[in-house]
Motif scaffolding. Structure first.
Motif, short mmCIF file in Angstrom:
data_model
loop_
_atom_site.label_atom_id
_atom_site.label_comp_id
_atom_site.label_asym_id
_atom_site.label_seq_id
_atom_site.Cartn_x
_atom_site.Cartn_y
_atom_site.Cartn_z
N TYR A 259 0.83 -1.20 0.00
CA TYR A 259 0.00 0.00 0.00
C TYR A 259 0.87 1.26 0.00
CZ TYR A 259 -3.97 -3.01 0.99
OH TYR A 259 -4.96 -3.98 0.91
N ASP A 260 0.28 2.37 -0.42
CA ASP A 260 0.98 3.65 -0.48
C ASP A 260 1.05 4.26 0.92
OD1 ASP A 260 2.23 5.93 -1.40
OD2 ASP A 260 0.36 6.89 -2.04
N GLN A 261 2.02 3.83 1.68
CA GLN A 261 2.23 4.29 3.04
C GLN A 261 3.69 4.04 3.42
OE1 GLN A 261 0.21 2.01 6.07
NE2 GLN A 261 0.58 0.07 5.05
N PRO A 262 4.17 4.69 4.51
CA PRO A 262 3.54 5.69 5.36
C PRO A 262 3.45 7.04 4.66
CG PRO A 262 5.79 5.35 6.04
CD PRO A 262 5.52 4.33 4.99
N ARG A 263 2.82 8.00 5.34
CA ARG A 263 2.64 9.33 4.78
C ARG A 263 4.00 9.94 4.45
NH1 ARG A 263 -1.80 12.23 4.97
NH2 ARG A 263 -2.64 10.94 6.67
N ARG A 310 3.14 4.63 -11.08
CA ARG A 310 4.41 3.94 -10.87
C ARG A 310 4.20 2.49 -10.46
NH1 ARG A 310 8.73 7.29 -9.41
NH2 ARG A 310 9.97 5.35 -9.46
N MET A 311 3.18 2.23 -9.65
CA MET A 311 2.94 0.85 -9.21
C MET A 311 2.49 -0.02 -10.38
SD MET A 311 3.23 -1.04 -6.52
CE MET A 311 2.79 -2.72 -6.09
N GLU A 317 6.59 -4.19 -15.44
CA GLU A 317 8.02 -4.49 -15.63
C GLU A 317 8.40 -5.83 -15.01
OE1 GLU A 317 12.44 -2.74 -14.34
OE2 GLU A 317 10.62 -1.59 -13.88
N HIS A 318 7.90 -6.11 -13.81
CA HIS A 318 8.40 -7.27 -13.06
C HIS A 318 7.50 -8.50 -13.18
CE1 HIS A 318 11.79 -5.16 -11.31
NE2 HIS A 318 11.00 -4.12 -11.15
N LYS A 319 6.39 -8.39 -13.87
CA LYS A 319 5.56 -9.53 -14.27
C LYS A 319 5.19 -10.46 -13.10
CE LYS A 319 5.72 -8.50 -18.72
NZ LYS A 319 6.40 -7.19 -18.61
N PRO A 320 4.44 -9.95 -12.13
CA PRO A 320 3.97 -10.87 -11.08
C PRO A 320 3.01 -11.90 -11.67
CG PRO A 320 2.80 -8.77 -10.95
CD PRO A 320 3.89 -8.59 -11.97
N LEU A 321 2.90 -13.03 -10.98
CA LEU A 321 1.94 -14.04 -11.40
C LEU A 321 0.53 -13.46 -11.43
CD1 LEU A 321 1.48 -17.08 -12.06
CD2 LEU A 321 1.09 -17.43 -9.61
N TYR A 322 0.23 -12.59 -10.47
CA TYR A 322 -1.07 -11.90 -10.42
C TYR A 322 -0.96 -10.69 -9.51
CZ TYR A 322 -1.92 -13.68 -5.71
OH TYR A 322 -1.83 -13.92 -4.37
N SER A 343 -7.98 7.13 -10.09
CA SER A 343 -8.94 6.35 -10.85
C SER A 343 -8.72 6.52 -12.34
CB SER A 343 -10.37 6.78 -10.47
OG SER A 343 -11.32 6.08 -11.22
N ARG A 344 -8.46 7.75 -12.78
CA ARG A 344 -8.22 8.00 -14.21
C ARG A 344 -6.97 7.27 -14.68
NH1 ARG A 344 -10.34 13.13 -12.80
NH2 ARG A 344 -8.27 13.95 -12.33
N VAL A 345 -5.93 7.28 -13.84
CA VAL A 345 -4.69 6.58 -14.22
C VAL A 345 -4.93 5.09 -14.33
CG1 VAL A 345 -2.37 5.99 -13.45
CG2 VAL A 345 -3.17 8.34 -13.26
N TYR A 346 -5.56 4.51 -13.33
CA TYR A 346 -5.81 3.06 -13.31
C TYR A 346 -6.60 2.65 -14.55
CZ TYR A 346 -7.37 -1.49 -11.48
OH TYR A 346 -7.63 -2.83 -11.29
#
Length: 397
Positions: A259-263, A310-311, A317-322, A343-346
């Motif tokens: 997750y995008d943390q900490p602040r 970026r995520m 780039e790193h091709k996770p299984l899922y 949301s627009r980026v996703y």
């Protein structure tokens, strides 16, 4: 994950199976069920169902079928299954191959997979061969009840000695009976943190022995093809997650909840921090294991389009299984109106990623198979209906 969010999810999970089972019993006639039926709290409605006609301005649509298998956590029970199709339409017919849900860790009977809860997920998985059911499995009951380190240590040692084997054997048998023997099991997730009773910190050696015992027990069930995903939270947290790694023989996938943390922590820092994203990729490579991201999303830094961009690029780039986005506030982008930029980026990045547009855009038709008594589960069931029949559960579509 934030403890408050986790506790809310557990309370929700704890009543899903009971609600379905009680509804079925009531539909069968008087005298079948007793007691009060608790209604499942509503899942937030999607913030806005944007038209799937085209991606956001300036977006580049990837070639069909390219990129990692992806999905989202959209709800634990039947409504979560139905929302996969709706999210796919919002993404321009994207093929959401990953269905992600959680077993409630409140009591052992739910960790075994309460009757009725897993049925709709199994049905979704069986509809297409390329789909993947990802199931988070707690290693202890009372999993979010603030159990002390001393008691956790005792429970881990009891588990390592085999005291809880029968619960996991029952879960394995249930999944095989539901014809989803290839389920990905995210066992004891975020074990490096402080939230869960299945945490590793109080006794890492007992935790590893317990994990190995669970995997051995579940793999002993005839017909199983399970894959076990070791998934700590990103960063060091309470203990370094490498201290909890139980060994290559019982781990099939090395995941990470990211997750995008900490602040205030930038994405570059999330990559480079000790036990962060880069360390995860390198550790998995050194053990010759695929990676995954069973949980990821926004968090402490709010509507952070840069993190989202970026995520997604990191995973391409790193091709996770899922990977599976956690899609409710504050983490999500479809069921949460608080994150419009992300949301627009996703949507722009994932728009149109599909093998066949028709796989997720076909209208849902409700029919009643022969021998079924239709059940009305109210507004929370969006994907068809359940029918009660003498030879078991079936979901109409």
């Amino acid at each position: 994950m934030d403890p408050q969010q986790c506790r809310a999810r557990t309370r929700w999970l704890a009543v899903v199976a009971a609600t379905i089972a009680a509804s079925a019993a009531l539909a069968s006639g008087p005298g079948v069920a007793t007691g009060t039926v608790r209604l499942t709290p509503p899942v937030p409605e999607p913030a806005k169902l944007a038209s799937p006609a085209s991606p956001a301005t300036g977006a580049t649509t990837p070639a069909p079928g390219k990129g990692p298998a992806f999905g989202a956590f959209l709800g634990s029970g039947a409504r979560g299954v139905a929302h996969l199709a709706h999210l796919g339409r919002w993404l321009g017919g994207a093929n959401l191959r990953v269905g992600h849900t959680y077993l409630s860790g409140d009591r052992w009977s739910n960790i075994e997979g309460a009757p009725g809860f897993l049925d709709v997920w199994a049905h979704w998985r069986r509809e297409k061969d390329d789909r993947m059911l990802v199931l988070n499995v707690p290693m202890q009951e009372r999993n979010e009840e603030g159990v002390s380190d001393a008691e956790v240590r005792l429970l881990l040692r009891q588990g390592a000695a085999g005291q809880f084997d029968h619960h996991f054997r029952a879960l394995a048998e249930r999944l095989v009976a539901l014809k989803v023997p290839d389920t990905v099991l995210v066992l004891g997730w975020e074990m490096n943190g402080m939230t869960y009773t299945h945490r590793c910190g109080p006794d890492p050696e007992a935790w590893k022995k317990y994990w190995n015992r669970i995997v051995t027990t579940m793999r002993s069930v005839p017909g199983q093809k399970f894959r076990f995903d070791f998934a700590p939270s990103r960063g060091r947290d309470a203990v370094p997650w490498t201290q909890c790694y139980p060994g290559d023989g019982t781990v099939d996938i090395i995941g990470m909840d990211a997750y995008d943390q900490p602040r205030g922590l930038s994405f570059d820092e999330q990559v480079k921090e000790p036990y962060g994203l880069q360390a995860h990729v390198e550790f998995a490579k050194s053990h010759n294991k695929p990676i995954s991201y069973p949980e990821w999303g926004l968090f402490r830094n709010g509507d952070n389009a840069e993190y989202m961009r970026r995520m997604l690029a990191w995973m391409d780039e790193h091709k996770p299984l899922y990977n599976a986005l956690t899609d409710y506030c504050p983490h999500g982008v479809w069921q949460c109106a608080a994150n419009p930029s992300s949301s627009r980026v996703y949507r722009s990045v994932l728009f149109g990623r599909a093998d066949e547009l028709a796989t997720v855009t076909a209208a849902v038709a409700v029919s009643t198979p022969e021998g079924c008594s239709p059940l009305n589960l109210g507004e929370y069931w969006l994907g068809g209906g359940l029918c009660l029949r003498l030879d078991g559960w079936s979901r109409t579509r």
